[in-house]
Design a protein around this motif. Structure first.
Motif, PDB file in Angstrom:
ATOM      1  N   ARG A  56       0.831  -1.221   0.000  1.00 43.48           N
ATOM      2  CA  ARG A  56       0.000   0.000   0.000  1.00 43.48           C
ATOM      3  C   ARG A  56       0.854   1.255   0.000  1.00 43.48           C
ATOM      4  O   ARG A  56       0.588   2.202  -0.731  1.00 43.48           O
TER       5      ARG A  56
ATOM      6  N   ILE B  84      -3.639  -5.032  -4.163  1.00 44.36           N
ATOM      7  CA  ILE B  84      -3.981  -5.711  -2.902  1.00 44.36           C
ATOM      8  C   ILE B  84      -4.995  -6.840  -3.131  1.00 44.36           C
ATOM      9  O   ILE B  84      -5.546  -7.398  -2.189  1.00 44.36           O
ATOM     10  N   ARG B  85      -5.216  -7.173  -4.414  1.00 46.67           N
ATOM     11  CA  ARG B  85      -6.069  -8.337  -4.717  1.00 46.67           C
ATOM     12  C   ARG B  85      -5.262  -9.464  -5.348  1.00 46.67           C
ATOM     13  O   ARG B  85      -5.787 -10.557  -5.538  1.00 46.67           O
TER      14      ARG B  85
ATOM     15  N   PRO C  72     -10.545   0.073  -4.475  1.00 41.42           N
ATOM     16  CA  PRO C  72      -9.507   0.647  -3.616  1.00 41.42           C
ATOM     17  C   PRO C  72      -8.402   1.340  -4.419  1.00 41.42           C
ATOM     18  O   PRO C  72      -8.079   0.903  -5.525  1.00 41.42           O
ATOM     19  N   GLY C  73      -7.855   2.400  -3.850  1.00 47.15           N
ATOM     20  CA  GLY C  73      -6.753   3.119  -4.501  1.00 47.15           C
ATOM     21  C   GLY C  73      -5.632   2.201  -4.964  1.00 47.15           C
ATOM     22  O   GLY C  73      -5.169   2.303  -6.110  1.00 47.15           O
ATOM     23  N   PRO C  74      -5.161   1.265  -4.115  1.00 49.43           N
ATOM     24  CA  PRO C  74      -4.064   0.380  -4.546  1.00 49.43           C
ATOM     25  C   PRO C  74      -4.514  -0.682  -5.555  1.00 49.43           C
ATOM     26  O   PRO C  74      -3.705  -1.494  -6.016  1.00 49.43           O
TER      27      PRO C  74
ATOM     28  N   GLN D 108     -20.022  -3.813  -3.533  1.00 51.43           N
ATOM     29  CA  GLN D 108     -18.848  -3.951  -4.377  1.00 51.43           C
ATOM     30  C   GLN D 108     -18.506  -5.420  -4.546  1.00 51.43           C
ATOM     31  O   GLN D 108     -18.905  -6.251  -3.733  1.00 51.43           O
TER      32      GLN D 108
ATOM     33  N   THR E 177     -12.601  -8.479   6.593  1.00 48.14           N
ATOM     34  CA  THR E 177     -12.712  -7.176   5.948  1.00 48.14           C
ATOM     35  C   THR E 177     -13.198  -7.426   4.522  1.00 48.14           C
ATOM     36  O   THR E 177     -13.303  -8.579   4.094  1.00 48.14           O
ATOM     37  N   ILE E 178     -13.493  -6.346   3.802  1.00 46.64           N
ATOM     38  CA  ILE E 178     -13.959  -6.523   2.431  1.00 46.64           C
ATOM     39  C   ILE E 178     -12.790  -7.013   1.571  1.00 46.64           C
ATOM     40  O   ILE E 178     -12.886  -8.021   0.873  1.00 46.64           O
ATOM     41  N   GLU E 179     -11.683  -6.288   1.618  1.00 46.14           N
ATOM     42  CA  GLU E 179     -10.493  -6.718   0.883  1.00 46.14           C
ATOM     43  C   GLU E 179      -9.787  -7.815   1.673  1.00 46.14           C
ATOM     44  O   GLU E 179      -9.925  -7.898   2.893  1.00 46.14           O
TER      45      GLU E 179
ATOM     46  N   PRO F 209     -17.231   0.939  -5.467  1.00 42.34           N
ATOM     47  CA  PRO F 209     -15.977   1.444  -4.912  1.00 42.34           C
ATOM     48  C   PRO F 209     -14.825   0.514  -5.331  1.00 42.34           C
ATOM     49  O   PRO F 209     -15.022  -0.700  -5.470  1.00 42.34           O
TER      50      PRO F 209
ATOM     51  N   LYS G 291     -18.072  -8.730   7.395  1.00 45.55           N
ATOM     52  CA  LYS G 291     -17.192  -7.758   8.059  1.00 45.55           C
ATOM     53  C   LYS G 291     -17.976  -7.066   9.150  1.00 45.55           C
ATOM     54  O   LYS G 291     -19.017  -6.479   8.846  1.00 45.55           O
TER      55      LYS G 291
HETATM   56  P1  XMP Z   1     -11.921  -3.087   4.075  1.00 40.43           P
HETATM   57  O1  XMP Z   1     -11.100  -4.068   3.331  1.00 40.43           O
HETATM   58  O2  XMP Z   1     -11.127  -2.315   5.096  1.00 40.43           O
HETATM   59  O3  XMP Z   1     -12.394  -2.004   3.001  1.00 40.43           O
HETATM   60  O4  XMP Z   1     -13.159  -3.687   4.661  1.00 40.43           O
HETATM   61  C1  XMP Z   1     -13.357  -0.997   3.216  1.00 40.43           C
HETATM   62  C2  XMP Z   1     -13.512  -0.206   1.916  1.00 40.43           C
HETATM   63  O5  XMP Z   1     -12.317   0.529   1.639  1.00 40.43           O
HETATM   64  C3  XMP Z   1     -11.729   0.083   0.418  1.00 40.43           C
HETATM   65  N1  XMP Z   1     -10.276   0.027   0.659  1.00 40.43           N
HETATM   66  C4  XMP Z   1      -9.397   0.959   0.259  1.00 40.43           C
HETATM   67  N2  XMP Z   1      -9.568   2.085  -0.457  1.00 40.43           N
HETATM   68  N3  XMP Z   1      -7.258   2.517  -0.325  1.00 40.43           N
HETATM   69  C5  XMP Z   1      -8.487   2.857  -0.756  1.00 40.43           C
HETATM   70  O6  XMP Z   1      -8.617   3.889  -1.433  1.00 40.43           O
HETATM   71  C6  XMP Z   1      -6.994   1.402   0.395  1.00 40.43           C
HETATM   72  O7  XMP Z   1      -5.861   1.116   0.764  1.00 40.43           O
HETATM   73  C7  XMP Z   1      -8.135   0.578   0.700  1.00 40.43           C
HETATM   74  N4  XMP Z   1      -8.292  -0.576   1.391  1.00 40.43           N
HETATM   75  C8  XMP Z   1      -9.597  -0.907   1.358  1.00 40.43           C
HETATM   76  C9  XMP Z   1     -12.344  -1.259   0.130  1.00 40.43           C
HETATM   77  O8  XMP Z   1     -12.337  -1.581  -1.254  1.00 40.43           O
HETATM   78  C10 XMP Z   1     -13.737  -1.073   0.688  1.00 40.43           C
HETATM   79  O9  XMP Z   1     -14.561  -0.356  -0.216  1.00 40.43           O
END
Ligand code: XMP
Length: 506
Positions: free
Chosen positions: A292, A391-392, A385-387, A427, A502-504, A383, A498
Motif C-alpha cells: 500500500r 492488494i487483490r 480501492p486506490g491500490p 462492491q 474485511t472486504i479486501e 468502490p 465484516k
Molecule cells: P476493508 O477491506 O477495510 O475495506 O473492509 C473498506 C472499503 O475501503 C476500500 N479500501 C481501500 N480504499 N485505499 C483505498 O482507497 C486502500 O488502501 C483501501 N483498502 C480498502 C475497500 O475496497 C472497501 O470499499
C-alpha cells in the motif's frame, strides 16, 4: 442568497441523519460543532440542536450558549437538544424511571401547533433516551405526550423554539419527515435546494473564486473525483487539467474505458501510464501494508512530476465529500485534519485547495453527477480501492499475475452486469490467491492457481455481509473462469462478513 439550516452537533450518532433528512426536504444545511455557531449568519433560517451521548447533568456534557440564537431564529431541540433548552431555562430534567428505547405512540397531540401540523394522535415515534424533562419552565407548553413521557414535545411562548424528546430523523418515527418539514415551514425555507440549483450556485461560486487561475486535479475513475472534475470544468474549462494515473493495477481495459468516458464528457485529461514504474517498485514485496505504501508514494510521485510540468498552476482540486469533512471536525473543533486524496504536494508548489463537493453526501454527489449528464456506468461504479489489484493479487505482484486476475475479474464483473446483479451489491471483485491446487483438464493433471470471488452488501463499507448471489450465477462464473483463464483451475466464493473479516483480503 443560499438559505440554510444550522445543525449544532452535540455528539449524537444521528446528527448526520438529521442533515440528510433536511437535505431530502430540498433545504441546504450545515452540521457544526455545538460551540461553533457561524460568525457569518448570512442565509441562516433556523437551528436544530442534536441529541448527545451525555445527560445535561454530566460534568463533561456539551454546553452551548443559546442566548444569541433563541428568539432570533426558529430552534428545534431533539432529545438532548430539547432537554438542554428546557434545563437551561429553569426546567427539570431527570433520569427516566425506565430508560426508554424504541417505539412509542403519541397519545395527545396539539396539532394547532405548527410543528405538529397534520400529525395525528397515535403516530409512532422512536425514543432513545435515559433522561426526560419532568417540569417545564414558565413559558414552555407541552404539545405532545406518550403513555410514559408526559413532555414528549413542547413549544416556547413568544419565540419559535420547540423541543421533541423523540427522534424525528429516524425511519421508525412515522411522521418524522413531516415534522421536520413543518419546522422548515416555520423557518420560512423555500425548499428549492436541488442538484440543479447546487450546480448553478457552485459553478458561479467557483468562477468567482478561481477567476482565470489554473487548476490541477487527480482523477481516479470514481464518482467523487469525476463529479469534481465536471464542476471545475464547467467553471474554468480550459484552465482545468486532470491527471489520470495508470498504476498498472486497474481492472481490465479500465484505463482506456475511463479515458474515453472523460473525453466524451469534454474534460481535458492527461493519462499517464506509469505501470512499469509501479511493477518495478513492487517486485518481491509481499507485506500488504508495504505494498500500500509503495503504491501510495508512487502515485504521489507521478502526480507531482506531472504537476511540476504545468506552469502557473494555483489550485489543487479534490473530491473530498461531506462525511470526510464531518469526520475531520472534532466535536471540540480543535483538530482539523486535512484529507488528502493525493497526498503531499510538490516542494515549492504552493497550491490552494478547491473542494466543490465538501458539503455533499455520497448519494447527493451521484444525483449531481446525473444532472451533469454523466452516464449511469460512471455514476454507479462500485468502490474500488486506490491500490487496486495490487492488494487483490495476494503476496508479491507481477505483471503476469495481474493479467491473470484482470481476466478472471473481467469475466466475473461482465457476467454480474449481464445477470443484472451489479447494482444489487455494494462492491465485488476477484482475488488471486497465492495457492496452487491440483486439477484435471482433459487427460492432463494441472497444478495451478485458485481465484476467490468476493461480493458484499453494505451501506457504508464499515460493516458488510457477503452477498447471497444465485448458485447458478456462481456456477456460470466458475465455469467461464476455469475454461478461459489460463493459470486458474479452481474458483471459490468468500462467505465471510465484516467484521470479523474485511472486504479486501489484504
Ligand atoms: P476493508 O477491506 O477495510 O475495506 O473492509 C473498506 C472499503 O475501503 C476500500 N479500501 C481501500 N480504499 N485505499 C483505498 O482507497 C486502500 O488502501 C483501501 N483498502 C480498502 C475497500 O475496497 C472497501 O470499499
Amino acid at each position: 442568497m443560499l438559505e440554510k439550516i444550522i445543525i449544532l452537533d452535540f455528539g449524537s450518532q444521528t446528527t448526520q441523519l438529521i442533515g440528510r433528512r433536511v437535505r431530502e426536504l430540498n433545504t441546504y444545511c450545515e452540521i457544526v460543532p455545538f460551540n461553533k455557531f457561524p460568525h457569518d449568519d448570512a442565509g441562516i433560517k433556523g437551528v436544530i440542536l442534536s441529541g448527545s451521548p451525555y445527560s445535561v447533568y454530566d460534568a463533561a456534557a456539551f454546553k452551548a450558549d443559546l442566548t444569541a440564537i433563541r428568539g432570533k431564529y426558529p430552534v428545534l431541540g431533539i432529545c438532548y437538544g430539547a432537554q438542554y433548552m428546557a434545563y437551561t431555562s429553569g426546567g427539570n430534567v431527570e433520569p427516566a424511571d425506565s430508560r426508554e428505547y424504541g417505539r412509542a405512540h403519541l397519545c395527545v397531540v396539539d396539532d394547532s401547533c405548527p410543528l405538529l401540523k397534520h400529525i395525528a394522535a397515535g403516530s409512532q415515534v422512536w425514543m432513545s433516551h435515559g433522561d426526560t424533562v419532568t417540569s417545564l419552565p414558565q413559558s414552555f407548553r407541552v404539545i405532545a405526550s406518550t403513555k410514559s413521557v408526559e413532555i414528549a414535545a413542547y413549544r416556547v411562548e413568544g419565540e419559535h423554539s420547540y423541543g421533541v424528546q423523540f427522534h424525528p430523523e429516524v425511519f421508525h418515527t412515522a411522521d418524522g419527515t413531516r415534522l421536520l418539514g413543518n419546522f422548515l415551514d416555520i423557518c420560512g425555507c423555500k425548499r428549492d435546494w436541488t442538484p440543479a440549483s447546487f450546480i448553478e450556485s457552485t459553478v458561479a461560486e467557483l468562477r468567482r473564486q478561481l477567476k482565470d487561475d489554473k487548476v490541477i486535479l487527480a482523477l481516479s475513475g470514481g464518482v467523487d473525483s469525476s463529479v469534481t472534475a465536471m464542476l471545475l470544468n464547467a467553471a474554468t474549462g480550459k484552465n482545468l487539467t486532470c491527471i489520470f494515473v495508470n498504476h498498472g493495477l486497474l481492472r481490465k481495459n479500465e484505463f482506456e474505458d475511463v479515458m474515453k468516458d472523460y473525453e466524451h464528457l469534454g474534460l481535458n485529461v492527461k493519462g499517464v501510464d506509469a505501470s512499469a514504474k509501479f511493477y518495478d517498485a513492487l517486485k518481491g514485496v509481499t507485506d500488504p501494508e508495504r505494498k500500500r505504501k509503495i503504491i501510495g508514494k508512487g502515485f504521489i510521485d507521478v502526480f507531482n512530476e506531472e504537476a511540476l510540468k504545468l506552469k502557473d498552476t494555483q489550485w489543487l482540486g479534490q473530491g473530498t465529500i461531506y462525511p470526510d469533512v464531518i469526520e475531520s471536525l472534532s466535536i471540540t473543533g480543535a483538530v482539523i485534519k486535512s484529507h488528502h486524496n493525493v497526498g503531499g504536494l510538490p516542494e515549492g508548489m504552493r497550491l490552494r485547495l478547491v473542494e466543490p463537493l465538501r458539503m455533499l453526501f455520497k448519494d447527493e454527489v451521484r444525483r449531481v453527477g446525473k444532472e451533469l449528464g454523466m452516464t449511469p456506468g460512471l455514476i454507479n461504479r462500485h468502490p474500488f480501492p486506490g491500490p487496486g489489484l495490487g492488494i487483490r493479487v495476494l503476496g508479491d505482484v507481477t505483471p503476469e499475475k495481474v493479467r491473470v486476475l484482470q481476466e478472471a475479474d473481467h469475466i466475473y464483473m461482465s457476467l454480474m452486469r449481464e445477470w443484472g446483479l451489479y447494482d444489487s451489491v455494494w462492491q465485488a471483485g476477484a482475488i488471486l490467491l497465492p495457492v496452487r491446487s491440483v486439477g484435471v483438464m482433459g487427460d492432463d493433471r494441472t497444478y495451478e492457481n485458485a481465484v476467490a470471488l468476493r461480493a458484499v452488501t453494505s451501506a457504508d463499507a464499515m460493516t458488510a455481509d457477503w452477498a447471497q448471489l444465485p448458485f447458478d450465477f456462481l456456477a456460470k462464473v466458475s465455469n467461464e473462469i476455469i475454461n478461459k483463464v489460463k493459470g486458474v483451475n479452481r474458483v471459490v466464493y468468500d462467505i465471510s462478513s465484516k467484521p470479523p473479516s474485511t472486504i479486501e483480503w489484504e
